[in-house]
Structure formats: structure tokens, C-alpha cells
Design a protein around this motif. Structure first.
Motif, PDB file in Angstrom:
ATOM      1  N   LEU B 180     102.915  88.827 101.321  1.00  0.00           N
ATOM      2  CA  LEU B 180     102.669  90.273 101.331  1.00  0.00           C
ATOM      3  C   LEU B 180     101.993  90.717 100.027  1.00  0.00           C
ATOM      4  CD1 LEU B 180     103.053  92.789 103.048  1.00  0.00           C
ATOM      5  CD2 LEU B 180     105.299  93.099 102.015  1.00  0.00           C
ATOM      6  N   GLU B 181     102.368  90.070  98.910  1.00  0.00           N
ATOM      7  CA  GLU B 181     101.810  90.444  97.608  1.00  0.00           C
ATOM      8  C   GLU B 181     100.302  90.184  97.567  1.00  0.00           C
ATOM      9  OE1 GLU B 181     104.376  88.220  97.975  1.00  0.00           O
ATOM     10  OE2 GLU B 181     105.870  89.811  97.751  1.00  0.00           O
ATOM     11  N   ALA B 182      99.838  89.227  98.383  1.00  0.00           N
ATOM     12  CA  ALA B 182      98.420  88.855  98.360  1.00  0.00           C
ATOM     13  C   ALA B 182      97.553  89.803  99.191  1.00  0.00           C
ATOM     14  CB  ALA B 182      98.256  87.424  98.873  1.00  0.00           C
ATOM     15  N   VAL B 183      98.198  90.720  99.953  1.00  0.00           N
ATOM     16  CA  VAL B 183      97.425  91.607 100.823  1.00  0.00           C
ATOM     17  C   VAL B 183      96.770  92.710  99.993  1.00  0.00           C
ATOM     18  CG1 VAL B 183      97.576  93.223 102.761  1.00  0.00           C
ATOM     19  CG2 VAL B 183      98.949  91.129 102.789  1.00  0.00           C
ATOM     20  N   ASP B 184      95.464  92.858 100.157  1.00  0.00           N
ATOM     21  CA  ASP B 184      94.731  93.924  99.466  1.00  0.00           C
ATOM     22  C   ASP B 184      94.812  95.186 100.325  1.00  0.00           C
ATOM     23  OD1 ASP B 184      92.952  95.659  98.333  1.00  0.00           O
ATOM     24  OD2 ASP B 184      91.168  94.437  98.760  1.00  0.00           O
ATOM     25  N   LEU B 185      95.651  96.125  99.889  1.00  0.00           N
ATOM     26  CA  LEU B 185      95.919  97.310 100.720  1.00  0.00           C
ATOM     27  C   LEU B 185      94.701  98.220 100.868  1.00  0.00           C
ATOM     28  CD1 LEU B 185      99.550  98.269  99.683  1.00  0.00           C
ATOM     29  CD2 LEU B 185      98.772  97.421 101.897  1.00  0.00           C
ATOM     30  N   ALA B 186      93.644  97.988 100.072  1.00  0.00           N
ATOM     31  CA  ALA B 186      92.465  98.843 100.162  1.00  0.00           C
ATOM     32  C   ALA B 186      91.486  98.361 101.237  1.00  0.00           C
ATOM     33  CB  ALA B 186      91.758  98.894  98.807  1.00  0.00           C
ATOM     34  N   ARG B 187      91.801  97.213 101.869  1.00  0.00           N
ATOM     35  CA  ARG B 187      90.844  96.594 102.785  1.00  0.00           C
ATOM     36  C   ARG B 187      91.062  97.098 104.229  1.00  0.00           C
ATOM     37  NH1 ARG B 187      91.069  91.794 105.483  1.00  0.00           N
ATOM     38  NH2 ARG B 187      93.092  91.359 104.567  1.00  0.00           N
ATOM     39  N   ALA B 188      89.993  97.541 104.860  1.00  0.00           N
ATOM     40  CA  ALA B 188      90.071  97.928 106.274  1.00  0.00           C
ATOM     41  C   ALA B 188      90.070  96.670 107.132  1.00  0.00           C
ATOM     42  CB  ALA B 188      88.882  98.815 106.639  1.00  0.00           C
ATOM     43  N   GLU B 189      90.691  96.762 108.312  1.00  0.00           N
ATOM     44  CA  GLU B 189      90.794  95.575 109.157  1.00  0.00           C
ATOM     45  C   GLU B 189      90.810  95.985 110.632  1.00  0.00           C
ATOM     46  OE1 GLU B 189      93.170  91.750 107.717  1.00  0.00           O
ATOM     47  OE2 GLU B 189      94.439  93.126 108.830  1.00  0.00           O
ATOM     48  N   ALA B 190      90.070  95.240 111.439  1.00  0.00           N
ATOM     49  CA  ALA B 190      90.170  95.431 112.888  1.00  0.00           C
ATOM     50  C   ALA B 190      91.186  94.428 113.427  1.00  0.00           C
ATOM     51  CB  ALA B 190      88.813  95.196 113.546  1.00  0.00           C
ATOM     52  N   VAL B 191      91.912  94.824 114.470  1.00  0.00           N
ATOM     53  CA  VAL B 191      92.898  93.932 115.083  1.00  0.00           C
ATOM     54  C   VAL B 191      92.691  93.911 116.586  1.00  0.00           C
ATOM     55  CG1 VAL B 191      95.332  93.328 115.282  1.00  0.00           C
ATOM     56  CG2 VAL B 191      94.554  94.636 113.334  1.00  0.00           C
ATOM     57  N   LEU B 192      92.773  92.726 117.148  1.00  0.00           N
ATOM     58  CA  LEU B 192      92.747  92.555 118.601  1.00  0.00           C
ATOM     59  C   LEU B 192      94.085  91.975 119.025  1.00  0.00           C
ATOM     60  CD1 LEU B 192      91.166  92.418 121.326  1.00  0.00           C
ATOM     61  CD2 LEU B 192      90.558  90.063 120.703  1.00  0.00           C
ATOM     62  N   VAL B 193      94.750  92.665 119.967  1.00  0.00           N
ATOM     63  CA  VAL B 193      96.012  92.188 120.546  1.00  0.00           C
ATOM     64  C   VAL B 193      95.747  91.916 122.016  1.00  0.00           C
ATOM     65  CG1 VAL B 193      98.358  92.879 121.203  1.00  0.00           C
ATOM     66  CG2 VAL B 193      97.484  93.465 118.940  1.00  0.00           C
ATOM     67  N   TRP B 194      96.261  90.829 122.538  1.00  0.00           N
ATOM     68  CA  TRP B 194      96.161  90.563 123.972  1.00  0.00           C
ATOM     69  C   TRP B 194      97.232  89.575 124.391  1.00  0.00           C
ATOM     70  CZ3 TRP B 194      93.863  87.677 120.368  1.00  0.00           C
ATOM     71  CH2 TRP B 194      93.706  86.299 120.576  1.00  0.00           C
ATOM     72  N   ARG B 195      97.373  89.370 125.680  1.00  0.00           N
ATOM     73  CA  ARG B 195      98.378  88.429 126.198  1.00  0.00           C
ATOM     74  C   ARG B 195      97.661  87.270 126.857  1.00  0.00           C
ATOM     75  NH1 ARG B 195     101.157  91.289 130.289  1.00  0.00           N
ATOM     76  NH2 ARG B 195     100.203  90.048 131.921  1.00  0.00           N
ATOM     77  N   GLN B 196      98.082  86.068 126.527  1.00  0.00           N
ATOM     78  CA  GLN B 196      97.499  84.881 127.155  1.00  0.00           C
ATOM     79  C   GLN B 196      98.620  83.927 127.550  1.00  0.00           C
ATOM     80  OE1 GLN B 196      95.086  82.286 124.704  1.00  0.00           O
ATOM     81  NE2 GLN B 196      93.865  81.656 126.481  1.00  0.00           N
ATOM     82  N   GLY B 197      98.612  83.509 128.799  1.00  0.00           N
ATOM     83  CA  GLY B 197      99.630  82.556 129.259  1.00  0.00           C
ATOM     84  C   GLY B 197     101.051  83.043 129.014  1.00  0.00           C
ATOM     85  N   GLY B 198     101.278  84.348 129.112  1.00  0.00           N
ATOM     86  CA  GLY B 198     102.620  84.887 128.939  1.00  0.00           C
ATOM     87  C   GLY B 198     102.967  85.218 127.490  1.00  0.00           C
ATOM     88  N   ALA B 199     102.132  84.795 126.527  1.00  0.00           N
ATOM     89  CA  ALA B 199     102.437  85.066 125.118  1.00  0.00           C
ATOM     90  C   ALA B 199     101.494  86.130 124.561  1.00  0.00           C
ATOM     91  CB  ALA B 199     102.307  83.788 124.298  1.00  0.00           C
ATOM     92  N   VAL B 200     102.055  87.028 123.734  1.00  0.00           N
ATOM     93  CA  VAL B 200     101.226  88.040 123.083  1.00  0.00           C
ATOM     94  C   VAL B 200     100.577  87.398 121.862  1.00  0.00           C
ATOM     95  CG1 VAL B 200     101.223  90.262 121.906  1.00  0.00           C
ATOM     96  CG2 VAL B 200     102.689  89.902 123.899  1.00  0.00           C
ATOM     97  N   ARG B 201      99.242  87.566 121.740  1.00  0.00           N
ATOM     98  CA  ARG B 201      98.507  86.996 120.614  1.00  0.00           C
ATOM     99  C   ARG B 201      97.791  88.114 119.868  1.00  0.00           C
ATOM    100  NH1 ARG B 201      94.750  82.200 122.167  1.00  0.00           N
ATOM    101  NH2 ARG B 201      94.734  82.171 119.884  1.00  0.00           N
ATOM    102  N   GLN B 202      97.410  87.839 118.658  1.00  0.00           N
ATOM    103  CA  GLN B 202      96.607  88.812 117.917  1.00  0.00           C
ATOM    104  C   GLN B 202      95.798  88.092 116.849  1.00  0.00           C
ATOM    105  OE1 GLN B 202      99.825  91.243 116.148  1.00  0.00           O
ATOM    106  NE2 GLN B 202      98.717  91.123 114.215  1.00  0.00           N
ATOM    107  N   ARG B 203      94.634  88.658 116.547  1.00  0.00           N
ATOM    108  CA  ARG B 203      93.828  88.159 115.436  1.00  0.00           C
ATOM    109  C   ARG B 203      92.931  89.287 114.966  1.00  0.00           C
ATOM    110  NH1 ARG B 203      88.720  86.793 117.575  1.00  0.00           N
ATOM    111  NH2 ARG B 203      88.700  86.197 119.776  1.00  0.00           N
ATOM    112  N   SER B 204      92.275  89.035 113.835  1.00  0.00           N
ATOM    113  CA  SER B 204      91.402  90.055 113.265  1.00  0.00           C
ATOM    114  C   SER B 204      89.960  89.653 113.519  1.00  0.00           C
ATOM    115  CB  SER B 204      91.680  90.179 111.759  1.00  0.00           C
ATOM    116  OG  SER B 204      90.877  91.201 111.241  1.00  0.00           O
ATOM    117  N   PRO B 205      89.288  90.306 114.486  1.00  0.00           N
ATOM    118  CA  PRO B 205      87.899  89.934 114.771  1.00  0.00           C
ATOM    119  C   PRO B 205      86.957  90.464 113.684  1.00  0.00           C
ATOM    120  CG  PRO B 205      88.576  91.750 116.187  1.00  0.00           C
ATOM    121  CD  PRO B 205      89.757  91.416 115.332  1.00  0.00           C
TER     122      PRO B 205
END
Lengths: 287, 255
Positions: B180-205
Motif C-alpha cells: 500500500l505504501e508503494a501506491v502513488d495516490l496522485a495517479r489516475a487508473e482505469a479498472v475493468l471488472v468482469w466474471r470469467q468461469g465463475g470467478a470475478v476478475r479485474q485488471r487495469s487496462p
């Protein structure tokens, strides 16, 4: 796969409440549960893995759908949107049994309080519950079993006691009774009554299913209260009461419920084995 | 007292933190000294059920602000916006907006967006099922029709462009996640959430993929979506991005 079975009935054997942590074990291999019960409201979502798991298991086990949110005691009638969702779920799953509670959860302004709240057993309340049960049976296209609640207080205004209220409700609507033996014990203890006396006046011919579960004993400054938390093994006096019920009703489907501090599946199955033992006693006694 | 009035009074007493309604207490048959304690069993049950639902849906928000603070905020939320439907898996969708306006948490401006991400994960778990589109199925589309092809997102998919690094904040609260300490709070980020094979996944495109997905969500044809993406990211590689989206099951088979 289990052998071919009669789809029309839940057998007079021990079943267990299917809870999310146990889904993987059921999907991996058949488990020694004669039938399963779900909480209908946990499966109302349009899709997802839980719903898919249930639809897979449904072919292998007789199923009871136990509603915890219809609020049969709501003064302003039932939530038609909720009824329609339940109907769609039941049409898809075709459960052998469906049930709800003699309680209310939804207030006149449409707030859902997520608990099974107590009714005053008045003539007004009986008219309301009668109309609601009638509407539910019509909208769901199925006979409903109505469960006796666990209660922690009673209202002064009462034209009936709970057993007579349920008898009259069954007579007026044709609904069945889901007799929760733990609730019977808990409510009697909290009200200072004898559960056997209440048992004698319940409409036992209408009993379509029995529940057992664990409860907690909580010391309060004003004395001990029993809390129906479904968080432990079934208490010994509740097993004793179950035997007394089975001696009167004969064998009926018995469900073991466990909802908080959910244990490993073998612990729950061991409780079902105990219930099966008492069912065998009842079968032997019935000859 | 009529049943409707009794139920309205119970609602007030069970959701409100104050002392119970004396008129309601007077209706209880049990000895006067016991009435408040007996009613409190129901109040505890209601709170416990609703708090558990929020706990389950917002574990990272709870860790970020601590259980005590989360419980305090959640109880205010429960009193102000109790559920309107008897399905607790759907309770909590209004918590992110509530947190955004909750003054005691104003110095954590990114908290509401983390809550939105957690709610999207909850939604994704229960969203409708759709078969994913396979690379072979896409390959059957005649080349001449590809530019006009309109691809959809899976019903579970949620794309959010946050001014905060919410994916990194969330990831820092997962087993094996970043610090958490390494996260730069000033940085904007896009997030994609979806479900695949019954599991919820997410990544930052990346910016190009985000633009492509946003264009798909607006039902733009493929050629137009690809142009938008290329405008956002000069290095945008359409075939590589499409291959990954297909492998991840983000694009459903057309109905």
C-alpha cells in the motif's frame, strides 16, 4: 449421479440446508444428504456461479425452497415484484416443497428489515396473514408450508395463541405447517411455557416438514434468553422434543439448519445422521 | 394498535439508535423490566444481518478505514438507506455515494471509488450469464464485415476511469498483492471488472484498451472503436488487445 427418484416428494428422511461454503464439496462428489433446502433469496440473482451450482445439483437431490423475505405478516400486503421473482425461480427449479415464515420483515413503507419479526396474534393479523398466504399460494402456483417463528417477546393484544393461530391459518388457507422444533423450544423457553403443551394444539396433520437447528443461551440482566442463531449443534432438549413430535406425526422430512459459524460439511452431515436415527425410531414405532 | 402502525413503529425503533418508542414497549406482554431487552434482540438481529451484508460486499473499504469506523459509517447508512427489497445480495449499491458525502471521511477522497469497485465486483458475481465469444467464432466473420462489427461487453463487465489508483489500492489488500505504501495516490487508473468461469476478475487496462472498451459499451462499430483507441494510444495494437479480451471472456457471443 444418484439413482432415479420420485420427483414429486421430499422423502421423510434427513436433509441439510445447502450453504455456500459447502457448494464445492457437493459439486465434487455426491454427499450423503437425502435432500437439500436453500434460502430462496440467495438465488434470485440473474446468473453467476452459485446459481449455476444449484442448477447442477438440483438434478441429484430433492429440493425444498425456503423463503426468508416474503413477509407474510405485512399489513400492507405482499411485494408483487418479489412474488414474481420467486415464481420464476420456482418454475425453473421445480422444488418439491416451498415454505415461508409466520412473521414479517417488510414495513408499510417498503423497508426490508432482514429479520423475522413477531406478530400480535390478533384477529386483524389473522385476516392479514390469511389474505397474504392465499395471494402467495395463488401467485406461486404451489402450496406453501408456513413455519412457526422463534420469538423473543409477546404482545399484550392477542386473540389467539400461536398454535391456535397456525391451526386457524391452515384451516382457512389450506397451507401446510413447517414445524421448526428448535423454534418451538426457543419460543416456549422465552415465554415461560411448556413446548409439549403447545405441540398438542398445533395442526400436526398439516406438518409437511420439520426443522432442527442450534440455539444460543444468552444471559441478560433480566434473565436468560434463548437466541435462535443456527450457529451450533442441535441442543439435547430439542432432539428430545423432535422425538416427541415424530411420535405424533410419524416420519416427516427433517432438515438440519446451520447458518452462522458454519462448520465443515462432515459436522453438519453428522447432525443429519442423528436426525436419521430418530426418524428410524419413528418408522419402527409406526411399524 | 393497528398492525400497520405497529410495524411502522417497529421500523423506527429497530433502525434508529435511540431509546425505544415507549408506546411500542407498552404493547409488549412480558414483564416491564424485560421489554427493552427483548426488543433489543430484534434490533441486534436487524443490525447484524444488514452489517454482515455490507461487510461481505466491502471488505477492502472496511480494512482501509478500520472495522470500528466502518461499522459507525455503516450504521448511519443503514438507518438512512435501509434495504428496499428482500434480497441482501443486492443491498449496498448506494454505499459508495453515501461514503462520498460522509463528512467524517472527507479526507479520504478515493474511498468512494474503492467502494464503487467493490460493488462492481459484487454485481459481477451475480450478473446474468452469457457464453463468451471464441477466437474461432470471430474468425468466421467475413473480413468485409469486420469494420462494421459491433462487439458488446459481458453483462458482468464494469469499466471505470478513476482519478485515483483504485486497482492498486484494492490489490494491496489481497493476499500476495502489492504494498500500500508503494501506491502513488496522485495517479489516475482505469479498472475493468468482469466474471470469467465463475470467478470475478479485474485488471487495469491501458488508455487504448480503455477507450476501445468504452466505445464497445457505446455500441460503436469496431473500426470506429479502434480509431478512438489509436487516438488515445499511438502504440495501440488492436489484434493483441482483442486476442486478450477474447481469452479473458470479456466479450460475449452475439445473441
Amino acid at each position: 449421479m444418484s439413482p432415479a427418484r420420485d420427483r414429486a416428494t421430499v422423502p421423510a428422511q434427513a436433509g441439510i440446508g445447502l450453504r455456500h461454503p459447502h457448494l464445492p464439496a457437493f459439486l465434487a462428489e455426491p454427499q450423503p444428504a437425502a435432500w437439500l433446502e436453500i434460502h430462496s433469496e440467495n438465488y434470485l440473482a440473474p446468473g453467476g456461479p452459485r446459481r449455476a451450482a444449484l442448477e447442477r445439483l438440483r438434478g441429484d437431490y430433492p429440493l425444498s425452497c425456503h423463503g426468508v423475505g416474503l413477509s407474510l405478516g405485512s399489513a400492507e400486503g405482499l411485494d408483487e415484484t418479489h412474488l414474481a421473482r420467486l415464481r420464476a425461480l420456482y418454475d425453473r427449479l421445480e422444488p418439491e416443497l416451498i415454505s415461508e415464515h409466520l412473521a414479517w420483515s417488510t414495513t408499510p413503507d417498503g423497508t426490508f428489515l432482514a429479520d423475522l419479526l413477531p406478530l400480535p396474534y390478533t384477529g386483524e393479523a389473522l385476516d392479514i396473514v390469511t389474505a397474504n398466504v392465499g395471494r402467495a399460494q395463488e401467485a406461486l402456483g404451489r402450496r406453501l408450508l408456513v413455519e412457526n417463528p422463534s420469538t423473543y417477546l409477546r404482545f399484550q393484544e392477542a386473540d389467539w395463541d400461536e398454535a391456535d393461530f397456525l391451526s386457524e391459518l391452515a384451516r382457512r388457507t389450506g397451507c401446510g405447517l413447517l414445524l421448526d422444533v428448535n423454534n418451538l423450544y426457543v419460543s416456549a423457553a422465552n415465554g415461560g411455557d411448556d413446548p409439549l403443551a403447545a405441540l398438542e394444539r398445533l395442526p400436526l396433520a398439516a406438518v409437511g416438514e420439520l426443522h432442527v437447528a442450534g440455539h444460543a443461551r444468552v444471559a441478560t440482566p433480566v434473565g436468560e434468553l434463548l437466541i435462535d442463531d443456527h450457529g451450533s449443534t442441535v441442543a439435547e432438549p430439542v432432539w428430545t422434543l423432535l422425538r416427541a413430535v415424530l411420535a405424533r406425526t410419524g416420519p416427516r422430512p427433517v432438515l438440519v439448519e446451520w447458518d452462522t459459524n458454519i462448520p465443515e460439511l462432515p459436522v453438519l452431515l453428522a447432525e443429519a445422521t442423528r436426525a436419521e436415527f430418530h426418524l428410524r425410531e419413528a418408522r419402527d414405532a409406526a411399524g | 394498535m393497528r398492525l400497520a402502525e405497529l410495524q411502522a413503529r417497529m421500523r423506527q425503533t429497530l433502525l434508529d439508535g435511540g431509546s425505544p418508542d415507549p408506546e411500542l414497549l407498552a404493547l409488549i406482554a412480558d414483564p416491564p423490566l424485560q421489554r427493552e431487552r427483548r426488543l433489543a434482540v430484534y434490533r441486534n438481529n436487524v443490525r447484524h444481518a444488514l452489517l454482515s451484508a455490507l461487510d461481505t460486499a466491502f471488505p477492502v473499504v472496511r480494512e482501509l478505514i478500520g472495522t470500528d469506523c466502518f461499522t459507525t459509517a455503516a450504521l448511519v447508512f443503514i438507518a438512512q438507506r435501509p434495504p428496499r427489497a428482500p434480497a441482501l445480495f443486492a443491498y449496498g449499491g448506494e454505499l459508495p455515494d453515501f461514503l462520498a458525502d460522509f463528512a467524517p471521511l472527507a479526507e479520504l477522497p478515493w474511498l468512494a471509488d474503492v467502494a464503487r469497485l467493490e460493488w462492481a465486483r459484487n454485481d459481477a458475481l451475480f450478473a446474468a450469464d452469457r457464453e463468451p465469444l471464441s477466437p474461432n467464432q470471430l474468425a468466421t466473420v467475413p473480413v468485409a464485415e469486420l469494420p462494421g462489427l459491433r462487439l458488446e461487453l459481458h453483462p458482468s463487465a464494469w469499466l471505470h476511469k478513476s482519478p485515483w489508483p483504485i486497482h492498486a489500492i484494492w490489490d494491496a489488500h489481497q493476499p500476495g498483492g502489492g504494498a500500500l505504501e508503494a501506491v502513488d495516490l496522485a495517479r489516475a487508473e482505469a479498472v475493468l471488472v468482469w466474471r470469467q468461469g465463475g470467478a470475478v476478475r479485474q485488471r487495469s487496462p491501458g488508455p487504448g484498451e480503455s477507450a476501445l472498451l468504452a466505445a464497445f459499451a457505446l455500441e460503436c462499430p469496431l473500426a470506429e472503436a479502434a480509431e478512438t483507441a489509436a487516438a488515445r494510444d499511438p502504440n495501440f495494437d488492436l489484434s493483441a488487445v482483442l486476442a486478450r479480451l477474447l481469452a479473458d471472456g470479456v466479450l460475449p457471443r452475439p445473441t
